[in-house]
Structures are given as C-alpha cells and as structure tokens.
Enzyme design. Structure first.
Site, PDB file in Angstrom:
ATOM      1  N   ALA A  65       0.936  -1.198  -0.200  1.00  0.00           N
ATOM      2  CA  ALA A  65       0.409   0.050  -0.085  1.00  0.00           C
ATOM      3  C   ALA A  65       0.449   1.289  -0.067  1.00  0.00           C
ATOM      4  CB  ALA A  65      -0.902  -0.259   0.875  1.00  0.00           C
ATOM      5  N   GLY A 108       0.785  -4.893   1.093  1.00  0.00           N
ATOM      6  CA  GLY A 108      -0.381  -5.409   0.387  1.00  0.00           C
ATOM      7  C   GLY A 108      -0.141  -6.103  -0.647  1.00  0.00           C
ATOM      8  N   GLU A 111      -0.830  -9.624  -0.544  1.00  0.00           N
ATOM      9  CA  GLU A 111      -2.777  -9.677  -0.164  1.00  0.00           C
ATOM     10  C   GLU A 111      -3.499  -9.771  -1.091  1.00  0.00           C
ATOM     11  OE1 GLU A 111      -2.414  -6.692   3.052  1.00  0.00           O
ATOM     12  OE2 GLU A 111      -2.722  -8.063   3.992  1.00  0.00           O
ATOM     13  N   GLU A 131       4.849  -5.328   6.727  1.00  0.00           N
ATOM     14  CA  GLU A 131       3.856  -4.066   7.720  1.00  0.00           C
ATOM     15  C   GLU A 131       4.626  -3.458   9.195  1.00  0.00           C
ATOM     16  OE1 GLU A 131       2.498  -6.656   5.948  1.00  0.00           O
ATOM     17  OE2 GLU A 131       1.379  -5.564   4.683  1.00  0.00           O
TER      18      GLU A 131
HETATM   19  C1  LIG Z   1      -9.003   8.850   2.620  1.00  0.00           C
HETATM   20  C2  LIG Z   1      -7.659   8.857   2.076  1.00  0.00           C
HETATM   21  C3  LIG Z   1      -7.598   6.869   2.567  1.00  0.00           C
HETATM   22  C4  LIG Z   1      -5.755   6.940   1.724  1.00  0.00           C
HETATM   23  C5  LIG Z   1      -5.463   5.688   2.526  1.00  0.00           C
HETATM   24  C6  LIG Z   1      -5.487   4.224   2.271  1.00  0.00           C
HETATM   25  C7  LIG Z   1      -4.830   3.149   3.101  1.00  0.00           C
HETATM   26  C8  LIG Z   1      -5.989   1.920   2.838  1.00  0.00           C
HETATM   27  C9  LIG Z   1      -5.691   0.880   3.415  1.00  0.00           C
HETATM   28  C10 LIG Z   1      -4.344   0.270   2.963  1.00  0.00           C
HETATM   29  C11 LIG Z   1      -4.413  -1.191   3.760  1.00  0.00           C
HETATM   30  C12 LIG Z   1      -3.299  -1.544   3.057  1.00  0.00           C
HETATM   31  C13 LIG Z   1      -3.107  -3.076   4.397  1.00  0.00           C
HETATM   32  C14 LIG Z   1      -1.474  -3.025   3.729  1.00  0.00           C
HETATM   33  O1  LIG Z   1      -1.211  -4.864   4.454  1.00  0.00           O
HETATM   34  C15 LIG Z   1       0.206  -2.460   4.320  1.00  0.00           C
HETATM   35  C16 LIG Z   1       0.618  -1.852   3.057  1.00  0.00           C
HETATM   36  O2  LIG Z   1       0.825  -2.889   2.797  1.00  0.00           O
HETATM   37  S1  LIG Z   1       1.792  -1.228   4.332  1.00  0.00           S
HETATM   38  C17 LIG Z   1       3.735  -0.844   2.696  1.00  0.00           C
HETATM   39  C18 LIG Z   1       3.920  -2.556   3.014  1.00  0.00           C
HETATM   40  N1  LIG Z   1       5.196  -2.138   2.334  1.00  0.00           N
HETATM   41  C19 LIG Z   1       6.841  -1.963   2.249  1.00  0.00           C
HETATM   42  O3  LIG Z   1       6.721  -1.895   3.425  1.00  0.00           O
HETATM   43  C20 LIG Z   1       7.048  -1.541   0.898  1.00  0.00           C
HETATM   44  C21 LIG Z   1       8.139  -0.647   1.054  1.00  0.00           C
HETATM   45  N2  LIG Z   1       8.876  -0.425   0.013  1.00  0.00           N
HETATM   46  C22 LIG Z   1      10.058  -0.652   0.283  1.00  0.00           C
HETATM   47  O4  LIG Z   1      10.589  -1.422   1.523  1.00  0.00           O
HETATM   48  C23 LIG Z   1      11.183  -0.925  -1.389  1.00  0.00           C
HETATM   49  O5  LIG Z   1      10.937   0.515  -1.855  1.00  0.00           O
HETATM   50  C24 LIG Z   1      11.300  -1.376  -1.820  1.00  0.00           C
HETATM   51  C25 LIG Z   1      10.558  -2.539  -2.387  1.00  0.00           C
HETATM   52  C26 LIG Z   1      12.165  -2.430  -1.275  1.00  0.00           C
HETATM   53  C27 LIG Z   1      12.825  -1.665  -3.273  1.00  0.00           C
HETATM   54  O6  LIG Z   1      14.111  -0.478  -2.924  1.00  0.00           O
HETATM   55  P1  LIG Z   1      14.065  -0.337  -3.771  1.00  0.00           P
HETATM   56  O7  LIG Z   1      15.025  -0.999  -4.633  1.00  0.00           O
HETATM   57  O8  LIG Z   1      15.894   0.999  -2.847  1.00  0.00           O
HETATM   58  O9  LIG Z   1      13.224   1.637  -4.286  1.00  0.00           O
HETATM   59  P2  LIG Z   1      12.785   2.656  -3.719  1.00  0.00           P
HETATM   60  O10 LIG Z   1      12.466   1.977  -2.242  1.00  0.00           O
HETATM   61  O11 LIG Z   1      14.187   3.627  -4.013  1.00  0.00           O
HETATM   62  O12 LIG Z   1      11.192   2.572  -4.128  1.00  0.00           O
HETATM   63  C28 LIG Z   1      11.442   3.418  -5.304  1.00  0.00           C
HETATM   64  C29 LIG Z   1      10.689   4.092  -5.514  1.00  0.00           C
HETATM   65  O13 LIG Z   1       8.632   3.775  -4.700  1.00  0.00           O
HETATM   66  C30 LIG Z   1       8.444   4.184  -4.111  1.00  0.00           C
HETATM   67  N3  LIG Z   1       8.052   2.758  -3.044  1.00  0.00           N
HETATM   68  C31 LIG Z   1       8.367   2.546  -2.646  1.00  0.00           C
HETATM   69  N4  LIG Z   1       7.163   1.925  -2.498  1.00  0.00           N
HETATM   70  C32 LIG Z   1       6.035   2.503  -2.001  1.00  0.00           C
HETATM   71  C33 LIG Z   1       5.283   1.948  -1.380  1.00  0.00           C
HETATM   72  N5  LIG Z   1       5.079   1.229  -0.552  1.00  0.00           N
HETATM   73  N6  LIG Z   1       4.647   2.741  -0.837  1.00  0.00           N
HETATM   74  C34 LIG Z   1       4.760   4.229  -1.229  1.00  0.00           C
HETATM   75  N7  LIG Z   1       5.827   4.646  -2.464  1.00  0.00           N
HETATM   76  C35 LIG Z   1       6.866   3.369  -2.242  1.00  0.00           C
HETATM   77  C36 LIG Z   1      10.122   4.549  -2.564  1.00  0.00           C
HETATM   78  O14 LIG Z   1       9.233   5.692  -1.841  1.00  0.00           O
HETATM   79  C37 LIG Z   1      10.780   5.653  -4.776  1.00  0.00           C
HETATM   80  O15 LIG Z   1      10.221   6.647  -4.403  1.00  0.00           O
HETATM   81  P3  LIG Z   1      10.806   8.337  -4.520  1.00  0.00           P
HETATM   82  O16 LIG Z   1      11.206   8.164  -2.900  1.00  0.00           O
HETATM   83  O17 LIG Z   1      11.960   7.529  -5.816  1.00  0.00           O
HETATM   84  O18 LIG Z   1       9.831   9.151  -5.035  1.00  0.00           O
END
Ligand SMILES: CCCCCCCCCCCCC[C@H](O)CC(=O)SCCNC(=O)CCNC(=O)[C@H](O)C(C)(C)COP(=O)(O)OP(=O)(O)OC[C@H]1O[C@@H](n2cnc3c(N)ncnc32)[C@H](O)[C@@H]1OP(=O)(O)O
Length: 257
Positions: A65, A108, A111, A131
């Site tokens: 997410a 997500g 998921e 998460e």
């Molecule tokens: C009414 C309004 C409501 C609004 C809210 C609605 C929410 C709805 C409820 C959602 C329920 C979801 C439930 C889910 O279980 C929760 C989640 O999924 S939490 C997220 C879990 N995922 C992660 O923690 C992974 C995060 N990412 C990373 O660890 C790394 O990016 C990576 C995958 C290991 C890759 O690493 P790298 O190769 O180094 O690449 P970067 O990190 O540099 O990423 C490139 C670029 O993408 C952006 N990015 C990556 N992942 C996310 C993300 N999950 N969310 C947002 N952005 C992401 C990253 O920031 C980089 O962008 P830049 O910084 O270059 O702009």
C-alpha cells in the site's frame, strides 16, 4: 474506460490488468485500487472473458500500500473511513484471476496476489508482509490468507520479522503454484489463463467456488457442498457436450451453459 494507474487489455478470452505506477513500484493507493476493482468487475461481467490475469512490472508486482498516502492518517481516519474495506474486489470476483508476479510483492502487493486464485512467479519474485517494520500489520487479508496458504509457522515468521521469501521458498511453502524464468513469466501465466478460459465457464465458476468453500466450512460440509455443485453441473449443456465429446474422441465445443 480510461485508467491512470492500470493498463487493461483483452487477449482472446483473457482479460489482462497490469498495475502501472512504476514511479512508486506499483504502490497501491486509493485511486489505483478503485481502478483495479472497476476493471476486475468489468471483466467479471463480460461474457467474452473466461479468466483474468493480473501483473505488474519486472521490478515490482506491487511494493505494498502507498505508505506516503497512509503516513499521516489517524485512527479516526482509518477506522472512521473504514480503510481498505473496499480493497477486496479481486477476492470477490467469480471468474478465476491468475497473478503473474515478478519482483516485489510486498504487504498489500502480496495480499492482492493472494486474493488471486493462482500465483505464477518469476524466479525474481520476492514475497513478504513487512508491515511490522512500519509499526502496523497486514490490513487486507495477509495474516489470514498467508496462514492458510503456508501454515502458522512460516506465516508468523514472515509477519513478525517482516522478512521476504524468494520464489523458490514461496513455491516450497505452497504460496506459489509454479516458478518460471522471469523472461517467460507472461507467456507461462497466459498459458494458464488461456487454458482456464478455454474450459466451460459454468464448471470453472463452480470449481473456483468449491475450492474456496474449503476455507469457510468443515470437511464434511465442504464435501457435501461440492457434491451438490457436482450434481448441479449435470443440468448444463456443457456436461452433456463434454462427456459426449470424450466418447466420440473429439474436442468439446463448449457453449458455456
Ligand atoms: C481516504 C484516504 C485514505 C488513504 C489511505 C488508504 C489506505 C487504505 C488501507 C490500505 C491497507 C493496506 C494494508 C497493507 O497490508 C499495508 C501495506 O502494504 S504497508 C506497505 C508495505 N510495503 C513495504 O513496506 C515496502 C516498502 N518499499 C520498500 O521497502 C522498498 O521500496 C523496496 C520495495 C524494497 C524497493 O527498494 P528500492 O529498490 O531501493 O526502491 P525505493 O525504495 O527507492 O523505491 C522506489 C520508489 O518507489 C517508492 N515506493 C516504494 N514502495 C512504496 C510504498 N509501499 N509506498 C509508497 N511509495 C513506495 C519509493 O518511495 C521510491 O519513490 P521516490 O522516493 O523515488 O519518490
């Protein structure tokens, strides 16, 4: 229908949806999930489509997410807005959805892959529910579907440590149906989707419904449910055509009814 965050096309009887937010590794935000749900519902209602295929990019199926969208939300925002209550559209589809996963399927992203019916993974795929590293837990089925897919021990390991597992471990654990070389992922996943789409639709819908019933009932009740569905398919033209074609040593000409 024009979409901003997904690409949609149809090949034969397969409806293909590709997540398309490469700048954020296909992070799932409200806008993307609304479009994804709409596209799934449209293919589910389209008589010309027998199976769906969901995929992302080479680097990321979906990296979870959108953390930036969630970061400043409060409990009342989340609980009051019932966040993610409408992020289950894939699981609610009646037609099968094949997930073609390369790269990261995290949070997500893992998921929604598990909401699909069959996961075909590239050897580059990495699955995880990280998460906990963000101070939360999975919120769209991860703790429930992962536990049912791989068992308590590995689900606890992944959910509580936030580690990833590679495609080989995911296949050994039962999360993934097949692992293929990254270069052939779409070809292999399309073969699966086309095979399913080439079957009689009533039996495909029935098979998916019956397998899913195993998650919701006792063995005895599930066996009874399955038997009733089996009986009901003898009311279809396709059961008559399918068995007649076998006897006459020819391919069946399904009518999907
Ligand atoms: C009414 C309004 C409501 C609004 C809210 C609605 C929410 C709805 C409820 C959602 C329920 C979801 C439930 C889910 O279980 C929760 C989640 O999924 S939490 C997220 C879990 N995922 C992660 O923690 C992974 C995060 N990412 C990373 O660890 C790394 O990016 C990576 C995958 C290991 C890759 O690493 P790298 O190769 O180094 O690449 P970067 O990190 O540099 O990423 C490139 C670029 O993408 C952006 N990015 C990556 N992942 C996310 C993300 N999950 N969310 C947002 N952005 C992401 C990253 O920031 C980089 O962008 P830049 O910084 O270059 O702009």
């Amino acid at each position: 229908m024009s979409y901003q965050n997904i690409l949609v096309e149809t090949k034969g009887r397969v409806g293909i949806i590709r997540l398309n937010r490469p700048q954020a590794l296909n992070a799932l935000n409200q806008a993307l999930m609304a479009e994804l749900t709409q596209a799934v519902q449209a293919f589910d209602a389209d008589d010309a489509v027998g199976c769906m295929l969901l995929t992302g990019s080479e680097k990321a199926f979906a990296a979870g997410a959108d953390i930036k969208e969630m970061a400043d939300k409060s409990f009342i925002d989340a609980y009051g807005g019932n966040f993610a209550a409408d992020w289950h559209g894939i699981a609610q589809a009646r037609k099968p959805v094949v997930a073609a996963v390369a790269g990261f399927a995290l949070g997500g992203g893992c998921e929604i892959a598990m909401q699909c019916d069959i996961i075909i993974a590239a050897d580059t795929a990495k699955f995880g529910q990280p998460e906990i590293k963000l101070g939360v837990i999975p919120g769209i089925g991860g703790t429930q579907r992962l536990t049912r897919a791989v068992g308590k021990a590995k689900a606890m390991d992944l959910v509580l440590t936030g580690r990833n597992m590679d495609a080989a471990e995911a296949e050994r654990a039962g999360l993934v149906a097949r692992v293929v070389p990254a270069a052939s992922l779409m070809d292999e996943a399309m073969k699966v989707a086309e095979t399913i789409a080439g079957m009689s639709l009533p039996s495909v819908l029935a098979g998916k419904e019956s397998v899913n019933a195993a998650f919701e009932s006792s063995l005895a009740e599930g066996v009874r449910f399955e038997r009733r569905i089996f009986h009901s398919l003898f009311a279809t033209e396709d059961q008559k055509e399918g068995m007649k074609a076998f006897v006459e040593k020819r391919k069946p000409d399904w009518k999907n009814k």
